[in-house]
Design a protein around this motif. Structure first.
Motif, PDB file in Angstrom:
ATOM      1  N   MET A   1       0.824  -1.189   0.000  1.00  0.00           N
ATOM      2  CA  MET A   1       0.000   0.000   0.000  1.00  0.00           C
ATOM      3  C   MET A   1       0.870   1.256   0.000  1.00  0.00           C
ATOM      4  SD  MET A   1      -2.919   1.034   2.715  1.00  0.00           S
ATOM      5  CE  MET A   1      -2.602   2.533   3.547  1.00  0.00           C
ATOM      6  N   PHE A   2       1.931   1.254   0.802  1.00  0.00           N
ATOM      7  CA  PHE A   2       2.796   2.431   0.871  1.00  0.00           C
ATOM      8  C   PHE A   2       3.469   2.695  -0.472  1.00  0.00           C
ATOM      9  CE2 PHE A   2       6.481   4.916   2.297  1.00  0.00           C
ATOM     10  CZ  PHE A   2       5.808   5.918   2.970  1.00  0.00           C
ATOM     11  N   ASP A   3       3.825   1.629  -1.185  1.00  0.00           N
ATOM     12  CA  ASP A   3       4.433   1.792  -2.514  1.00  0.00           C
ATOM     13  C   ASP A   3       3.474   2.503  -3.465  1.00  0.00           C
ATOM     14  OD1 ASP A   3       6.768   0.531  -1.720  1.00  0.00           O
ATOM     15  OD2 ASP A   3       6.089  -1.443  -2.385  1.00  0.00           O
ATOM     16  N   ILE A   4       2.204   2.202  -3.352  1.00  0.00           N
ATOM     17  CA  ILE A   4       1.202   2.862  -4.197  1.00  0.00           C
ATOM     18  C   ILE A   4       1.109   4.338  -3.844  1.00  0.00           C
ATOM     19  CG2 ILE A   4      -1.250   2.960  -4.801  1.00  0.00           C
ATOM     20  CD1 ILE A   4      -1.300  -0.110  -4.243  1.00  0.00           C
ATOM     21  N   LEU A   5       1.093   4.647  -2.562  1.00  0.00           N
ATOM     22  CA  LEU A   5       1.049   6.045  -2.132  1.00  0.00           C
ATOM     23  C   LEU A   5       2.252   6.815  -2.663  1.00  0.00           C
ATOM     24  CD1 LEU A   5      -0.178   5.565   1.530  1.00  0.00           C
ATOM     25  CD2 LEU A   5      -1.498   6.528  -0.369  1.00  0.00           C
ATOM     26  N   MET A   6       3.416   6.196  -2.589  1.00  0.00           N
ATOM     27  CA  MET A   6       4.630   6.830  -3.102  1.00  0.00           C
ATOM     28  C   MET A   6       4.533   7.045  -4.611  1.00  0.00           C
ATOM     29  SD  MET A   6       6.678   7.406  -0.615  1.00  0.00           S
ATOM     30  CE  MET A   6       8.110   7.730  -1.601  1.00  0.00           C
ATOM     31  N   TYR A   7       4.039   6.053  -5.313  1.00  0.00           N
ATOM     32  CA  TYR A   7       3.874   6.156  -6.757  1.00  0.00           C
ATOM     33  C   TYR A   7       2.938   7.317  -7.100  1.00  0.00           C
ATOM     34  CZ  TYR A   7       2.550   4.833 -11.531  1.00  0.00           C
ATOM     35  OH  TYR A   7       2.295   4.844 -12.877  1.00  0.00           O
ATOM     36  N   LEU A   8       1.812   7.389  -6.406  1.00  0.00           N
ATOM     37  CA  LEU A   8       0.852   8.461  -6.659  1.00  0.00           C
ATOM     38  C   LEU A   8       1.436   9.826  -6.318  1.00  0.00           C
ATOM     39  CD1 LEU A   8      -2.412   6.810  -5.314  1.00  0.00           C
ATOM     40  CD2 LEU A   8      -1.818   7.267  -7.710  1.00  0.00           C
ATOM     41  N   PHE A   9       2.138   9.914  -5.213  1.00  0.00           N
ATOM     42  CA  PHE A   9       2.710  11.190  -4.799  1.00  0.00           C
ATOM     43  C   PHE A   9       3.736  11.670  -5.811  1.00  0.00           C
ATOM     44  CE2 PHE A   9       5.468  13.932  -2.199  1.00  0.00           C
ATOM     45  CZ  PHE A   9       4.519  14.820  -1.742  1.00  0.00           C
ATOM     46  N   GLU A  10       4.598  10.776  -6.251  1.00  0.00           N
ATOM     47  CA  GLU A  10       5.648  11.161  -7.181  1.00  0.00           C
ATOM     48  C   GLU A  10       5.116  11.450  -8.582  1.00  0.00           C
ATOM     49  OE1 GLU A  10       8.448   7.962  -6.848  1.00  0.00           O
ATOM     50  OE2 GLU A  10       9.358   8.819  -5.045  1.00  0.00           O
ATOM     51  N   ASN A  11       4.078  10.723  -9.010  1.00  0.00           N
ATOM     52  CA  ASN A  11       3.604  10.866 -10.387  1.00  0.00           C
ATOM     53  C   ASN A  11       2.445  11.837 -10.565  1.00  0.00           C
ATOM     54  OD1 ASN A  11       5.266   8.946 -11.992  1.00  0.00           O
ATOM     55  ND2 ASN A  11       4.538   7.575 -10.399  1.00  0.00           N
ATOM     56  N   TYR A  12       1.690  12.088  -9.533  1.00  0.00           N
ATOM     57  CA  TYR A  12       0.544  12.974  -9.668  1.00  0.00           C
ATOM     58  C   TYR A  12       0.624  14.162  -8.728  1.00  0.00           C
ATOM     59  CZ  TYR A  12      -1.753   9.567 -12.600  1.00  0.00           C
ATOM     60  OH  TYR A  12      -2.051   8.728 -13.627  1.00  0.00           O
ATOM     61  N   ILE A  13       0.707  13.877  -7.455  1.00  0.00           N
ATOM     62  CA  ILE A  13       0.606  14.941  -6.464  1.00  0.00           C
ATOM     63  C   ILE A  13       1.824  15.843  -6.514  1.00  0.00           C
ATOM     64  CG2 ILE A  13       0.417  15.417  -3.988  1.00  0.00           C
ATOM     65  CD1 ILE A  13      -0.992  12.682  -3.743  1.00  0.00           C
ATOM     66  N   HIS A  14       3.010  15.276  -6.530  1.00  0.00           N
ATOM     67  CA  HIS A  14       4.231  16.060  -6.431  1.00  0.00           C
ATOM     68  C   HIS A  14       4.623  16.690  -7.756  1.00  0.00           C
ATOM     69  CE1 HIS A  14       8.608  16.679  -5.541  1.00  0.00           C
ATOM     70  NE2 HIS A  14       8.031  17.258  -4.515  1.00  0.00           N
ATOM     71  N   SER A  15       4.099  16.190  -8.862  1.00  0.00           N
ATOM     72  CA  SER A  15       4.444  16.774 -10.156  1.00  0.00           C
ATOM     73  C   SER A  15       3.687  18.073 -10.331  1.00  0.00           C
ATOM     74  CB  SER A  15       4.100  15.800 -11.286  1.00  0.00           C
ATOM     75  OG  SER A  15       2.705  15.732 -11.464  1.00  0.00           O
ATOM     76  N   ASP A  16       4.136  18.881 -11.244  1.00  0.00           N
ATOM     77  CA  ASP A  16       3.488  20.163 -11.497  1.00  0.00           C
ATOM     78  C   ASP A  16       2.262  20.028 -12.399  1.00  0.00           C
ATOM     79  OD1 ASP A  16       5.278  21.558  -9.953  1.00  0.00           O
ATOM     80  OD2 ASP A  16       6.664  21.885 -11.616  1.00  0.00           O
ATOM     81  N   MET A  17       1.949  18.804 -12.787  1.00  0.00           N
ATOM     82  CA  MET A  17       0.791  18.571 -13.645  1.00  0.00           C
ATOM     83  C   MET A  17      -0.493  18.746 -12.844  1.00  0.00           C
ATOM     84  SD  MET A  17       2.075  15.066 -15.561  1.00  0.00           S
ATOM     85  CE  MET A  17       0.486  14.406 -15.282  1.00  0.00           C
ATOM     86  N   GLU A  18      -1.462  19.380 -13.469  1.00  0.00           N
ATOM     87  CA  GLU A  18      -2.779  19.449 -12.852  1.00  0.00           C
ATOM     88  C   GLU A  18      -3.651  18.460 -13.594  1.00  0.00           C
ATOM     89  OE1 GLU A  18      -4.705  23.021 -11.924  1.00  0.00           O
ATOM     90  OE2 GLU A  18      -2.839  24.082 -11.465  1.00  0.00           O
ATOM     91  N   VAL A  19      -3.764  17.287 -13.034  1.00  0.00           N
ATOM     92  CA  VAL A  19      -4.469  16.197 -13.679  1.00  0.00           C
ATOM     93  C   VAL A  19      -5.642  15.779 -12.805  1.00  0.00           C
ATOM     94  CG1 VAL A  19      -4.258  13.844 -14.540  1.00  0.00           C
ATOM     95  CG2 VAL A  19      -2.312  15.387 -14.680  1.00  0.00           C
ATOM     96  N   VAL A  20      -6.790  15.660 -13.429  1.00  0.00           N
ATOM     97  CA  VAL A  20      -7.942  15.128 -12.726  1.00  0.00           C
ATOM     98  C   VAL A  20      -8.172  13.728 -13.279  1.00  0.00           C
ATOM     99  CG1 VAL A  20     -10.397  15.407 -12.284  1.00  0.00           C
ATOM    100  CG2 VAL A  20      -8.936  17.429 -12.479  1.00  0.00           C
ATOM    101  N   VAL A  21      -8.034  12.748 -12.422  1.00  0.00           N
ATOM    102  CA  VAL A  21      -8.154  11.357 -12.833  1.00  0.00           C
ATOM    103  C   VAL A  21      -9.226  10.725 -11.971  1.00  0.00           C
ATOM    104  CG1 VAL A  21      -6.932   9.172 -13.070  1.00  0.00           C
ATOM    105  CG2 VAL A  21      -5.697  11.308 -13.381  1.00  0.00           C
ATOM    106  N   ASN A  22     -10.147   9.988 -12.613  1.00  0.00           N
ATOM    107  CA  ASN A  22     -11.159   9.333 -11.797  1.00  0.00           C
ATOM    108  C   ASN A  22     -10.594   8.018 -11.238  1.00  0.00           C
ATOM    109  OD1 ASN A  22     -11.690   7.086 -13.511  1.00  0.00           O
ATOM    110  ND2 ASN A  22     -13.081   8.321 -14.753  1.00  0.00           N
ATOM    111  N   HIS A  23     -11.273   7.499 -10.243  1.00  0.00           N
ATOM    112  CA  HIS A  23     -10.787   6.311  -9.543  1.00  0.00           C
ATOM    113  C   HIS A  23     -10.626   5.116 -10.467  1.00  0.00           C
ATOM    114  CE1 HIS A  23     -10.875   7.188  -5.113  1.00  0.00           C
ATOM    115  NE2 HIS A  23     -11.277   8.326  -5.631  1.00  0.00           N
ATOM    116  N   ASP A  24     -11.556   4.927 -11.397  1.00  0.00           N
ATOM    117  CA  ASP A  24     -11.463   3.771 -12.293  1.00  0.00           C
ATOM    118  C   ASP A  24     -10.232   3.845 -13.187  1.00  0.00           C
ATOM    119  OD1 ASP A  24     -13.777   2.705 -11.233  1.00  0.00           O
ATOM    120  OD2 ASP A  24     -15.073   3.678 -12.735  1.00  0.00           O
TER     121      ASP A  24
END
Length: 157
Positions: A1-24
């Motif tokens: 689970m922590f690996d997923i959080l890290m992946y999301l943080f590095e690829n979506y949250i921490h990047s300068d991209m403003e991306v809206v992605v739905n859960h699916d």
């Protein structure tokens, strides 16, 4: 689970991209990246609960800000947060990176992680995720990011 959080943080949250992605779509992408669906759902729920912590009704104790108090950790918290991690939290409070509210949010999120091992490096990432998601704590986030990514200068003994 922590690996997923890290992946999301590095690829979506921490990047300068403003991306809206739905859960699916996000679940599909994470599945393609090799993560299991059950762990993906746990990680997404963890992030949703992090966002919920900003609402005062969710955790009313977060609205109280004692001027001076000593944090006494529960047995479960001590089992998850070793002496080094608890010392680091205190260090960040003394620096002003964390305050009462953000410290409690960090502890809450750490205790919700479904991981058998938890290290000081993991704690640093949780702190970054919490500070990133709390409005008005941008300076604290920048300071924490500096602490996490700065390379020490000079010789290390």
């Amino acid at each position: 689970m922590f690996d997923i959080l890290m992946y999301l943080f590095e690829n979506y949250i921490h990047s300068d991209m403003e991306v809206v992605v739905n859960h699916d779509e996000l679940t599909d992408e994470l599945t393609r990246a090799g993560f299991h669906r059950q762990e993906i759902h746990k990680a997404l729920a963890w992030l949703e609960r992090l966002a919920d912590l900003q609402e005062s009704e969710t955790k009313p104790y977060l609205n109280r800000s004692p001027n001076s108090a000593t944090r006494v950790y529960t047995t479960e918290e001590v089992a998850r947060l070793d002496v080094q991690s608890r010392g680091f939290l205190l260090y960040l409070e003394n620096l002003g990176v964390l305050d009462f509210t953000t410290r409690e949010m960090v502890v809450d999120r750490v205790m919700e992680l479904d991981t058998p091992q938890f290290s000081l490096d993991d704690l640093k990432w949780v702190i970054l995720m919490v500070l990133f998601n709390v409005p008005g704590h941008e300076d604290a986030y920048d300071q924490m990011e500096g602490l996490l990514f700065e390379e020490p200068e000079g010789l290390l003994h």
